[in-house]
Design a protein around this motif. Structure first.
Motif, PDB file in Angstrom:
ATOM      1  N   GLU A  57      17.668  56.212  23.022  1.00 36.90           N
ATOM      2  CA  GLU A  57      18.967  55.662  22.635  1.00 36.90           C
ATOM      3  C   GLU A  57      19.813  55.532  23.889  1.00 36.90           C
ATOM      4  O   GLU A  57      19.876  56.450  24.703  1.00 36.90           O
ATOM      5  CB  GLU A  57      19.670  56.579  21.639  1.00 36.90           C
ATOM      6  CG  GLU A  57      21.051  56.093  21.265  1.00 36.90           C
ATOM      7  CD  GLU A  57      21.843  57.120  20.480  1.00 36.90           C
ATOM      8  OE1 GLU A  57      23.082  57.051  20.540  1.00 36.90           O
ATOM      9  OE2 GLU A  57      21.239  57.988  19.827  1.00 36.90           O
ATOM     10  N   SER A  70      27.482  53.827  21.876  1.00 30.10           N
ATOM     11  CA  SER A  70      26.036  53.788  21.732  1.00 30.10           C
ATOM     12  C   SER A  70      25.606  52.362  21.403  1.00 30.10           C
ATOM     13  O   SER A  70      26.272  51.663  20.638  1.00 30.10           O
ATOM     14  CB  SER A  70      25.581  54.719  20.608  1.00 30.10           C
ATOM     15  OG  SER A  70      24.196  54.549  20.379  1.00 30.10           O
ATOM     16  N   TYR A  71      24.476  51.960  21.982  1.00 29.60           N
ATOM     17  CA  TYR A  71      23.935  50.634  21.708  1.00 29.60           C
ATOM     18  C   TYR A  71      22.574  50.718  21.034  1.00 29.60           C
ATOM     19  O   TYR A  71      21.847  49.736  20.974  1.00 29.60           O
ATOM     20  CB  TYR A  71      23.866  49.816  23.002  1.00 29.60           C
ATOM     21  CG  TYR A  71      25.247  49.332  23.380  1.00 29.60           C
ATOM     22  CD1 TYR A  71      25.733  48.126  22.904  1.00 29.60           C
ATOM     23  CD2 TYR A  71      26.078  50.121  24.163  1.00 29.60           C
ATOM     24  CE1 TYR A  71      27.017  47.703  23.211  1.00 29.60           C
ATOM     25  CE2 TYR A  71      27.358  49.703  24.474  1.00 29.60           C
ATOM     26  CZ  TYR A  71      27.822  48.495  23.993  1.00 29.60           C
ATOM     27  OH  TYR A  71      29.099  48.083  24.286  1.00 29.60           O
ATOM     28  N   GLY A  72      22.199  51.892  20.534  1.00 24.24           N
ATOM     29  CA  GLY A  72      20.960  52.051  19.797  1.00 24.24           C
ATOM     30  C   GLY A  72      19.772  52.313  20.705  1.00 24.24           C
ATOM     31  O   GLY A  72      19.900  52.481  21.910  1.00 24.24           O
ATOM     32  N   SER A  73      18.605  52.330  20.063  1.00 25.23           N
ATOM     33  CA  SER A  73      17.358  52.635  20.776  1.00 25.23           C
ATOM     34  C   SER A  73      16.654  51.367  21.225  1.00 25.23           C
ATOM     35  O   SER A  73      16.654  50.364  20.506  1.00 25.23           O
ATOM     36  CB  SER A  73      16.428  53.433  19.872  1.00 25.23           C
ATOM     37  OG  SER A  73      17.012  54.684  19.567  1.00 25.23           O
TER      38      SER A  73
END
Length: 151
Positions: A57, A70-73
């Motif tokens: 992530e 957060s921009y994810g995984s």
């Protein structure tokens, strides 16, 4: 200070690096995002790209705002670069190519591990105007921002 003639190429908006321990950001930021223990790059304006090794992530630290998103995984750093850093909306809002171009024209290309820094910092009463920027070491910058902002 007079403008510096830059080569025809656009100034880089970010730098990806070999993953480093988030300790390079200083204890305050490392404590703030303990699971995102790797730093994988930074923008020319001092945003830091961090990664949580277990889930891959990614988040982007905005030191001058004392925030992160957060921009994810993503399966790889290259996938994060394609999916986030090269996204036109992200570029316009975070990387700010027009702003970087004006600052770079005045200050010249960035030295290794350097970023463009507004002085004084906006949260200390400075502006974000292109003529307020100087070059400085990215790691010193994020550590100084943490100390001055009381983290």
């Amino acid at each position: 200070m007079p403008a510096i003639d830059l080569p025809a190429a656009e100034p880089p908006l970010y730098q990806l690096i070999q993953p480093r321990s988030a300790q390079v950001l200083g204890p305050a930021w490392a404590r703030s995002f303990p699971e995102h223990s790797e730093v994988v790059g930074y923008s020319s304006l001092g945003h830091v790209f961090m990664r949580k090794p277990a889930s891959r992530e990614y988040l982007v630290l905005h030191p001058l705002k004392g925030a992160a998103k957060s921009y994810g995984s993503y399966r790889s750093l290259a996938a994060f670069e394609r999916g986030v850093l090269q996204d036109p909306g992200f570029a316009a809002f975070v990387l700010r190519p027009d702003h970087v171009r004006v600052v770079a024209r005045r200050l010249g290309p960035l030295a290794e591990e350097s970023v463009y820094i507004p002085t004084p910092y906006p949260f200390l009463g400075g502006s974000d105007a292109p003529d307020s920027y100087e070059q400085g070491n990215v790691w010193v910058f994020v550590q100084t921002v943490a100390r001055l902002s009381g983290l």
